[in-house]
Design a protein around this motif. Structure first.
Motif, PDB file in Angstrom:
ATOM      1  N   VAL A 153       0.861  -1.182   0.000  1.00 24.55           N
ATOM      2  CA  VAL A 153       0.000   0.000   0.000  1.00 24.55           C
ATOM      3  C   VAL A 153       0.895   1.229   0.000  1.00 24.55           C
ATOM      4  N   TYR A 154       0.601   2.198  -0.856  1.00 26.44           N
ATOM      5  CA  TYR A 154       1.444   3.391  -0.954  1.00 26.44           C
ATOM      6  C   TYR A 154       1.315   4.308   0.261  1.00 26.44           C
ATOM      7  N   ALA A 155       0.077   4.472   0.758  1.00 26.63           N
ATOM      8  CA  ALA A 155      -0.162   5.537   1.734  1.00 26.63           C
ATOM      9  C   ALA A 155      -1.140   5.102   2.813  1.00 26.63           C
ATOM     10  N   ILE A 156      -1.005   5.718   3.981  1.00 29.44           N
ATOM     11  CA  ILE A 156      -2.002   5.573   5.033  1.00 29.44           C
ATOM     12  C   ILE A 156      -2.400   6.962   5.514  1.00 29.44           C
ATOM     13  N   GLY A 158       8.102   1.010   5.910  1.00 29.14           N
ATOM     14  CA  GLY A 158       8.177   1.325   4.490  1.00 29.14           C
ATOM     15  C   GLY A 158       6.955   1.968   3.866  1.00 29.14           C
ATOM     16  N   ILE A 159       5.997   2.430   4.671  1.00 25.12           N
ATOM     17  CA  ILE A 159       4.861   3.173   4.104  1.00 25.12           C
ATOM     18  C   ILE A 159       5.391   4.495   3.550  1.00 25.12           C
ATOM     19  N   GLN A 160       5.120   4.763   2.294  1.00 26.46           N
ATOM     20  CA  GLN A 160       5.716   5.918   1.624  1.00 26.46           C
ATOM     21  C   GLN A 160       5.108   7.255   2.059  1.00 26.46           C
ATOM     22  N   GLU A 161       3.791   7.299   2.209  1.00 23.22           N
ATOM     23  CA  GLU A 161       3.142   8.568   2.555  1.00 23.22           C
ATOM     24  C   GLU A 161       2.228   8.374   3.756  1.00 23.22           C
ATOM     25  N   ILE A 162       2.533   9.095   4.838  1.00 25.23           N
ATOM     26  CA  ILE A 162       1.723   9.049   6.051  1.00 25.23           C
ATOM     27  C   ILE A 162       1.138  10.442   6.273  1.00 25.23           C
ATOM     28  N   SER A 163      -0.183  10.508   6.321  1.00 21.16           N
ATOM     29  CA  SER A 163      -0.840  11.812   6.488  1.00 21.16           C
ATOM     30  C   SER A 163      -1.830  11.744   7.635  1.00 21.16           C
ATOM     31  N   THR A 164      -2.214  12.915   8.102  1.00 22.91           N
ATOM     32  CA  THR A 164      -3.255  13.001   9.116  1.00 22.91           C
ATOM     33  C   THR A 164      -3.979  14.328   8.987  1.00 22.91           C
ATOM     34  N   LEU A 165      -5.226  14.329   9.425  1.00 22.76           N
ATOM     35  CA  LEU A 165      -6.025  15.555   9.517  1.00 22.76           C
ATOM     36  C   LEU A 165      -6.196  15.868  10.995  1.00 22.76           C
ATOM     37  N   THR A 166      -5.907  17.111  11.380  1.00 19.56           N
ATOM     38  CA  THR A 166      -5.979  17.484  12.784  1.00 19.56           C
ATOM     39  C   THR A 166      -6.695  18.817  12.975  1.00 19.56           C
ATOM     40  N   ASN A 167      -7.281  18.998  14.152  1.00 20.71           N
ATOM     41  CA  ASN A 167      -7.855  20.308  14.479  1.00 20.71           C
ATOM     42  C   ASN A 167      -6.803  21.255  15.035  1.00 20.71           C
ATOM     43  N   GLY A 168      -5.576  20.744  15.207  1.00 17.47           N
ATOM     44  CA  GLY A 168      -4.467  21.604  15.630  1.00 17.47           C
ATOM     45  C   GLY A 168      -4.367  21.840  17.119  1.00 17.47           C
ATOM     46  N   SER A 169      -5.211  21.173  17.888  1.00 15.50           N
ATOM     47  CA  SER A 169      -5.244  21.451  19.326  1.00 15.50           C
ATOM     48  C   SER A 169      -3.966  21.026  20.054  1.00 15.50           C
ATOM     49  N   LYS A 170      -3.179  20.128  19.446  1.00 12.30           N
ATOM     50  CA  LYS A 170      -1.909  19.712  20.060  1.00 12.30           C
ATOM     51  C   LYS A 170      -0.700  20.175  19.253  1.00 12.30           C
ATOM     52  N   LEU A 171      -0.952  20.979  18.221  1.00 18.14           N
ATOM     53  CA  LEU A 171       0.101  21.305  17.269  1.00 18.14           C
ATOM     54  C   LEU A 171       0.975  22.467  17.736  1.00 18.14           C
ATOM     55  N   THR A 172       1.653  22.255  18.849  1.00 24.29           N
ATOM     56  CA  THR A 172       2.674  23.203  19.292  1.00 24.29           C
ATOM     57  C   THR A 172       3.964  22.908  18.523  1.00 24.29           C
ATOM     58  N   LEU A 173       4.939  23.786  18.627  1.00 25.25           N
ATOM     59  CA  LEU A 173       6.215  23.551  17.952  1.00 25.25           C
ATOM     60  C   LEU A 173       6.878  22.272  18.464  1.00 25.25           C
ATOM     61  N   ASP A 174       6.836  22.039  19.769  1.00 22.76           N
ATOM     62  CA  ASP A 174       7.459  20.835  20.331  1.00 22.76           C
ATOM     63  C   ASP A 174       6.816  19.571  19.781  1.00 22.76           C
ATOM     64  N   PHE A 175       5.483  19.561  19.700  1.00 24.50           N
ATOM     65  CA  PHE A 175       4.798  18.378  19.181  1.00 24.50           C
ATOM     66  C   PHE A 175       5.072  18.208  17.687  1.00 24.50           C
ATOM     67  N   PHE A 176       5.143  19.318  16.970  1.00 21.64           N
ATOM     68  CA  PHE A 176       5.474  19.257  15.546  1.00 21.64           C
ATOM     69  C   PHE A 176       6.850  18.629  15.334  1.00 21.64           C
ATOM     70  N   LYS A 177       7.823  19.036  16.140  1.00 17.03           N
ATOM     71  CA  LYS A 177       9.170  18.470  16.034  1.00 17.03           C
ATOM     72  C   LYS A 177       9.132  16.949  16.211  1.00 17.03           C
ATOM     73  N   LYS A 178       8.329  16.484  17.148  1.00 21.28           N
ATOM     74  CA  LYS A 178       8.211  15.047  17.387  1.00 21.28           C
ATOM     75  C   LYS A 178       7.545  14.343  16.205  1.00 21.28           C
ATOM     76  N   MET A 179       6.581  15.005  15.557  1.00 22.24           N
ATOM     77  CA  MET A 179       5.944  14.442  14.366  1.00 22.24           C
ATOM     78  C   MET A 179       6.952  14.336  13.218  1.00 22.24           C
ATOM     79  N   VAL A 180       7.791  15.349  13.097  1.00 23.14           N
ATOM     80  CA  VAL A 180       8.842  15.329  12.071  1.00 23.14           C
ATOM     81  C   VAL A 180       9.797  14.170  12.318  1.00 23.14           C
ATOM     82  N   ASP A 181      10.231  14.036  13.556  1.00 19.48           N
ATOM     83  CA  ASP A 181      11.167  12.968  13.906  1.00 19.48           C
ATOM     84  C   ASP A 181      10.553  11.591  13.669  1.00 19.48           C
ATOM     85  N   ALA A 182       9.243  11.477  13.887  1.00 24.14           N
ATOM     86  CA  ALA A 182       8.562  10.192  13.694  1.00 24.14           C
ATOM     87  C   ALA A 182       8.442   9.846  12.213  1.00 24.14           C
TER      88      ALA A 182
END
Length: 372
Positions: free
Chosen positions: A121-124, A149-173
């Motif tokens: 599967v290309y994406a989740i 090996g999943i090529q594209e991982i996406s999510t839809l969020t309301n942004g309620s947890k989207l601080t810079l620190d949490f974003f950095k952790k999403m990038v690292d993941a």
């Protein structure tokens, strides 16, 4: 069939004979062609040839009604629970609350799914009805899927947890694509997305923008989206607020999520693409007919007991595919009759954004009033 990365996938319609097949229906680009092209090029970064094939198949499979060995994309609902109560959302209705339990997907079940579909599967997409970032293992889920090996991982969020620190952790993941629902600006936003504050989320996006530039990040791409009524009075102000901070700005006409419309006008010759493109797994492991079966009215399998492969090729979904091959066959299935995909649209409004004309295709007979 060659699909250029610059071809728009927003609200695209393709024809096969006299049949209309909508691709990504209901999603409209508020942005410039140049920024949209750059958005998809960033998404393709690092897997350009495979991405072109993914995009080609996204159109080709529903057009030719081909059932691939595995779906192209799997929607995996990490959370059916949300921390907001937006007035236009189906999750606030009593009917939904009776039918859908608020819960998180078991991480073991998530890994079982990924173990099967990785490399096939290309994406989740880690979201559906709830707020995926609430899951205590949200970051671990991204990391596990990316390592497999999943090529594209996406999510839809309301942004309620989207601080810079949490974003950095999403990038690292390893997240590839973040879509943020920001309905309107200022007081309009705060009246819809209670208890979130507009300036809080705006400042977070500014910090994230600075971090991305400092570290020359190509991914994750960030798309901001809104429902149309929330920006109708001044779409240019919305665009000019968020375009400098994100990769793409989009909007959606208001869908009849609250099931209030009595008379629905359908396309004359409709063919559903989703039953050839994607599979949707709820947080309890039950597999919904599609991503628009919000209440789980048509369950086609259970990944707790069955493989993704067996469900994708199973009797229940094949029956739906056969019904949909008949002229207006979708009307035989209740959940399909209520879906917005076969619903007829018309250009009922126009807007000007920085000199560009934006055509707004609303659903025929659908009020563009929040909460109605």
């Amino acid at each position: 069939m060659s699909i250029p990365l610059s071809q728009s996938f927003f609200n695209t319609e393709i024809k096969e004979g006299n049949t209309t097949i909508p691709i990504s229906k209901g999603h409209f680009n508020l942005d410039t062609p140049e920024r949209e092209k750059a958005f998809f090029e960033k998404l393709a970064h690092g897997w350009e040839e495979e991405y072109k094939e993914y995009r080609r198949l996204w159109i080709e499979l529903p057009k030719k009604k081909i059932v691939r060995e595995y779906p192209l994309l799997v929607d995996i609902e990490l959370s059916s629970a949300c921390n907001l109560s937006c007035p236009m959302c189906y999750t606030i209705t009593e009917e939904f609350k009776k039918k859908v339990k608020r819960q998180f997907m078991d991480l073991g079940l998530f890994k079982k799914i990924i173990d099967e579909i990785a490399g096939k599967v290309y994406a989740i997409r880690l979201s559906l009805r709830g707020e995926s970032t609430l899951h205590p293992n949200f970051l671990n889920a991204i990391k596990y899927a990316k390592e497999k090996g999943i090529q594209e991982i996406s999510t839809l969020t309301n942004g309620s947890k989207l601080t810079l620190d949490f974003f950095k952790k999403m990038v690292d993941a390893g997240i590839d694509w973040i879509s943020i629902s920001i309905d309107g600006i200022g007081k309009v936003y705060e009246s819809i997305r209670k208890p979130l504050k507009f300036n809080w989320i705006l400042e977070n996006l500014k910090k994230i923008k600075e971090y991305r530039e400092k570290h020359n990040l190509i991914k994750p791409v960030i798309k901001v989206q809104t429902i149309w009524p929330a920006i109708r009075e001044n779409p240019a102000e919305y665009y000019n607020t968020f375009a400098p901070l994100t990769d793409l700005v989009a909007f959606n006409p208001l869908i009849d999520y609250l099931r209030k419309d009595k008379k629905i006008v359908y396309e004359e010759n409709f063919s559903c693409p989703q039953i050839y493109q994607r599979l949707t797994i709820g947080s309890d492991g039950k597999v919904l007919l599609c991503a628009n079966d919000e209440e789980g009215e048509y369950i086609i399998g259970d990944v707790n007991k069955e493989s993704v492969y067996d469900i994708w090729h199973g009797e229940k979904i094949n029956r739906v595919r056969d019904i949909h091959k008949k002229p207006q066959g979708f009307k035989e299935i209740e959940v399909c009759r209520k879906c917005y995909y076969p619903r007829k649209t018309e250009v009922s409004e126009k807007a000007i954004v920085n000199g560009r004309e934006i055509l707004v295709r609303n659903y025929v007979g659908r009020k563009q009033v929040i909460g109605e």
